[in-house]
Design a protein around this motif. Sequence first.
Motif, PDB file in Angstrom:
ATOM      1  N   PRO A  71     -11.786  -0.036   0.674  1.00 58.25           N
ATOM      2  CA  PRO A  71     -11.087   1.241   0.869  1.00 58.25           C
ATOM      3  C   PRO A  71     -10.736   1.479   2.342  1.00 58.25           C
ATOM      4  O   PRO A  71      -9.682   2.039   2.643  1.00 58.25           O
ATOM      5  N   LYS A  72     -11.604   1.049   3.246  1.00 58.70           N
ATOM      6  CA  LYS A  72     -11.327   1.234   4.664  1.00 58.70           C
ATOM      7  C   LYS A  72     -10.093   0.440   5.083  1.00 58.70           C
ATOM      8  O   LYS A  72      -9.242   0.935   5.840  1.00 58.70           O
ATOM      9  N   THR A  73      -9.979  -0.794   4.601  1.00 63.05           N
ATOM     10  CA  THR A  73      -8.819  -1.627   4.929  1.00 63.05           C
ATOM     11  C   THR A  73      -7.539  -0.987   4.390  1.00 63.05           C
ATOM     12  O   THR A  73      -6.521  -0.910   5.085  1.00 63.05           O
ATOM     13  N   VAL A  74      -7.587  -0.523   3.151  1.00 68.39           N
ATOM     14  CA  VAL A  74      -6.414   0.122   2.545  1.00 68.39           C
ATOM     15  C   VAL A  74      -6.046   1.374   3.316  1.00 68.39           C
ATOM     16  O   VAL A  74      -4.864   1.649   3.573  1.00 68.39           O
TER      17      VAL A  74
ATOM     18  N   CYS B 267       2.974   5.896  -3.065  1.00 69.71           N
ATOM     19  CA  CYS B 267       4.096   6.675  -3.586  1.00 69.71           C
ATOM     20  C   CYS B 267       4.093   6.733  -5.109  1.00 69.71           C
ATOM     21  O   CYS B 267       4.645   7.663  -5.696  1.00 69.71           O
ATOM     22  N   ASP B 268       3.469   5.745  -5.738  1.00 67.63           N
ATOM     23  CA  ASP B 268       3.371   5.723  -7.206  1.00 67.63           C
ATOM     24  C   ASP B 268       2.206   6.565  -7.706  1.00 67.63           C
ATOM     25  O   ASP B 268       1.949   6.633  -8.913  1.00 67.63           O
ATOM     26  N   GLY B 269       1.477   7.179  -6.776  1.00 69.95           N
ATOM     27  CA  GLY B 269       0.413   8.099  -7.158  1.00 69.95           C
ATOM     28  C   GLY B 269      -0.991   7.532  -7.160  1.00 69.95           C
ATOM     29  O   GLY B 269      -1.935   8.209  -7.572  1.00 69.95           O
ATOM     30  N   PHE B 270      -1.157   6.277  -6.704  1.00 65.52           N
ATOM     31  CA  PHE B 270      -2.499   5.686  -6.678  1.00 65.52           C
ATOM     32  C   PHE B 270      -3.289   6.195  -5.482  1.00 65.52           C
ATOM     33  O   PHE B 270      -2.746   6.340  -4.384  1.00 65.52           O
ATOM     34  N   SER B 271      -4.578   6.448  -5.686  1.00 69.95           N
ATOM     35  CA  SER B 271      -5.451   6.853  -4.590  1.00 69.95           C
ATOM     36  C   SER B 271      -5.877   5.623  -3.796  1.00 69.95           C
ATOM     37  O   SER B 271      -5.673   4.480  -4.230  1.00 69.95           O
ATOM     38  N   ILE B 272      -6.491   5.850  -2.654  1.00 65.47           N
ATOM     39  CA  ILE B 272      -6.947   4.737  -1.823  1.00 65.47           C
ATOM     40  C   ILE B 272      -7.962   3.879  -2.584  1.00 65.47           C
ATOM     41  O   ILE B 272      -7.904   2.649  -2.539  1.00 65.47           O
ATOM     42  N   SER B 273      -8.888   4.514  -3.292  1.00 65.81           N
ATOM     43  CA  SER B 273      -9.905   3.748  -4.036  1.00 65.81           C
ATOM     44  C   SER B 273      -9.261   2.932  -5.161  1.00 65.81           C
ATOM     45  O   SER B 273      -9.674   1.790  -5.416  1.00 65.81           O
ATOM     46  N   GLU B 274      -8.253   3.497  -5.824  1.00 59.62           N
ATOM     47  CA  GLU B 274      -7.567   2.772  -6.892  1.00 59.62           C
ATOM     48  C   GLU B 274      -6.783   1.584  -6.343  1.00 59.62           C
ATOM     49  O   GLU B 274      -6.774   0.499  -6.932  1.00 59.62           O
TER      50      GLU B 274
ATOM     51  N   VAL C 172       0.836  -1.204   0.000  1.00 55.54           N
ATOM     52  CA  VAL C 172       0.000   0.000   0.000  1.00 55.54           C
ATOM     53  C   VAL C 172       0.872   1.256   0.000  1.00 55.54           C
ATOM     54  O   VAL C 172       0.590   2.226  -0.729  1.00 55.54           O
ATOM     55  N   ALA C 173       1.936   1.255   0.795  1.00 57.05           N
ATOM     56  CA  ALA C 173       2.834   2.413   0.859  1.00 57.05           C
ATOM     57  C   ALA C 173       3.483   2.674  -0.490  1.00 57.05           C
ATOM     58  O   ALA C 173       3.541   3.818  -0.971  1.00 57.05           O
ATOM     59  N   ARG C 174       3.949   1.616  -1.133  1.00 58.77           N
ATOM     60  CA  ARG C 174       4.611   1.773  -2.432  1.00 58.77           C
ATOM     61  C   ARG C 174       3.633   2.269  -3.501  1.00 58.77           C
ATOM     62  O   ARG C 174       3.986   3.111  -4.336  1.00 58.77           O
ATOM     63  N   MET C 175       2.403   1.745  -3.485  1.00 60.05           N
ATOM     64  CA  MET C 175       1.415   2.170  -4.474  1.00 60.05           C
ATOM     65  C   MET C 175       0.993   3.618  -4.234  1.00 60.05           C
ATOM     66  O   MET C 175       0.751   4.371  -5.174  1.00 60.05           O
TER      67      MET C 175
ATOM     68  N   ASN D 211      -6.584   1.999   6.456  1.00 59.92           N
ATOM     69  CA  ASN D 211      -5.974   1.603   7.734  1.00 59.92           C
ATOM     70  C   ASN D 211      -4.527   1.146   7.539  1.00 59.92           C
ATOM     71  O   ASN D 211      -3.650   1.449   8.350  1.00 59.92           O
ATOM     72  N   GLN D 212      -4.286   0.406   6.458  1.00 64.41           N
ATOM     73  CA  GLN D 212      -2.930  -0.089   6.193  1.00 64.41           C
ATOM     74  C   GLN D 212      -1.989   1.061   5.829  1.00 64.41           C
ATOM     75  O   GLN D 212      -0.830   1.074   6.235  1.00 64.41           O
ATOM     76  N   LYS D 213      -2.516   1.998   5.077  1.00 71.97           N
ATOM     77  CA  LYS D 213      -1.713   3.181   4.741  1.00 71.97           C
ATOM     78  C   LYS D 213      -1.390   3.972   6.011  1.00 71.97           C
ATOM     79  O   LYS D 213      -0.254   4.411   6.213  1.00 71.97           O
ATOM     80  N   GLY D 214      -2.375   4.153   6.878  1.00 68.24           N
ATOM     81  CA  GLY D 214      -2.156   4.879   8.131  1.00 68.24           C
ATOM     82  C   GLY D 214      -1.123   4.196   9.007  1.00 68.24           C
ATOM     83  O   GLY D 214      -0.273   4.849   9.624  1.00 68.24           O
ATOM     84  N   ALA D 215      -1.174   2.865   9.057  1.00 68.87           N
ATOM     85  CA  ALA D 215      -0.211   2.112   9.859  1.00 68.87           C
ATOM     86  C   ALA D 215       1.204   2.282   9.306  1.00 68.87           C
ATOM     87  O   ALA D 215       2.170   2.465  10.063  1.00 68.87           O
ATOM     88  N   ALA D 216       1.323   2.248   7.977  1.00 69.82           N
ATOM     89  CA  ALA D 216       2.637   2.424   7.347  1.00 69.82           C
ATOM     90  C   ALA D 216       3.196   3.811   7.637  1.00 69.82           C
ATOM     91  O   ALA D 216       4.390   3.972   7.941  1.00 69.82           O
ATOM     92  N   MET D 217       2.350   4.813   7.569  1.00 70.76           N
ATOM     93  CA  MET D 217       2.798   6.182   7.819  1.00 70.76           C
ATOM     94  C   MET D 217       3.247   6.358   9.265  1.00 70.76           C
ATOM     95  O   MET D 217       4.263   7.001   9.543  1.00 70.76           O
ATOM     96  N   ARG D 218       2.523   5.756  10.200  1.00 72.29           N
ATOM     97  CA  ARG D 218       2.918   5.857  11.614  1.00 72.29           C
ATOM     98  C   ARG D 218       4.263   5.179  11.846  1.00 72.29           C
ATOM     99  O   ARG D 218       5.126   5.703  12.565  1.00 72.29           O
ATOM    100  N   LYS D 219       4.445   4.007  11.276  1.00 65.01           N
ATOM    101  CA  LYS D 219       5.692   3.269  11.482  1.00 65.01           C
ATOM    102  C   LYS D 219       6.898   3.985  10.871  1.00 65.01           C
ATOM    103  O   LYS D 219       8.011   3.907  11.407  1.00 65.01           O
ATOM    104  N   LEU D 220       6.676   4.666   9.748  1.00 66.05           N
ATOM    105  CA  LEU D 220       7.775   5.348   9.074  1.00 66.05           C
ATOM    106  C   LEU D 220       7.931   6.807   9.505  1.00 66.05           C
ATOM    107  O   LEU D 220       8.855   7.490   9.083  1.00 66.05           O
ATOM    108  N   GLY D 221       7.010   7.274  10.339  1.00 62.73           N
ATOM    109  CA  GLY D 221       7.107   8.647  10.828  1.00 62.73           C
ATOM    110  C   GLY D 221       6.689   9.688   9.810  1.00 62.73           C
ATOM    111  O   GLY D 221       7.126  10.832   9.878  1.00 62.73           O
ATOM    112  N   ALA D 222       5.842   9.314   8.847  1.00 61.33           N
ATOM    113  CA  ALA D 222       5.384  10.244   7.816  1.00 61.33           C
ATOM    114  C   ALA D 222       4.046  10.849   8.226  1.00 61.33           C
ATOM    115  O   ALA D 222       3.157  10.146   8.694  1.00 61.33           O
ATOM    116  N   ARG D 223       3.918  12.153   8.008  1.00 61.72           N
ATOM    117  CA  ARG D 223       2.685  12.841   8.376  1.00 61.72           C
ATOM    118  C   ARG D 223       1.757  13.081   7.192  1.00 61.72           C
ATOM    119  O   ARG D 223       0.602  13.451   7.378  1.00 61.72           O
ATOM    120  N   ASN D 224       2.262  12.883   5.986  1.00 59.45           N
ATOM    121  CA  ASN D 224       1.450  13.100   4.795  1.00 59.45           C
ATOM    122  C   ASN D 224       2.066  12.315   3.640  1.00 59.45           C
ATOM    123  O   ASN D 224       3.129  11.696   3.783  1.00 59.45           O
TER     124      ASN D 224
END
Length: 216
Positions: A184-187, A168-175, A163-166, A189-202
Amino acid sequence: MKKISVGLADDHPVILLGVSQVLTEHPDIDVRFSCATIGELFQHLLETPVNVLLCDFEFADDPQADGLDLLKRIKRVAPNTKVLILSSHTGSHIVSTSLAAGASGFIGKARSDCAGLPQAIRDVQSGNIYLPPPIASALLSNIFQGPDKAGGLSALSEKESIVARMTCDGFSISEIAARLHRSPKTVSNQKGAAMRKLGARNDVELASIVRELKSD
């Protein structure tokens, strides 16, 4: 009094105007140029060398390059110029990798940050590293707490990594959800978890962190 020659580079005219107004009030600082594009920046660096360059982290007219790539190019063209990064993206990973790549300091774009610009310029011209207290505190906390991103992308689960890599490739959550056959909710949540682990805010910080970790 020997003045500190300064160049300004940011693709937001309002930022350039505000910073120029702040700096012109200080007689020991001489703003030699102000520009809003990558092309103008490198032309000025070649024609009008300065002691300190106050530069945005990313420019809209340079979509292929992230801030670290831009910083490396600046250091190649003007190795004696001290670069003070001016950015609204102040995540610890971006700050630390910028310093490692040769930046002399990092400052945000909030009104309170701009008030500290004259001293920041004096500090980096003197050979010191400048970080505003909030950024310095976050960076130290990040170091001593040993965040998950210290383990790189391996800190993420397989699904979070995809999810993090996609993202970064410009895909939206729905895509992403459609391609991976997830909700979309699962994606999200997974994106949010990746951002927290990597310390990214956006998304911008997430893309910068992932690119840097992939190149390690």
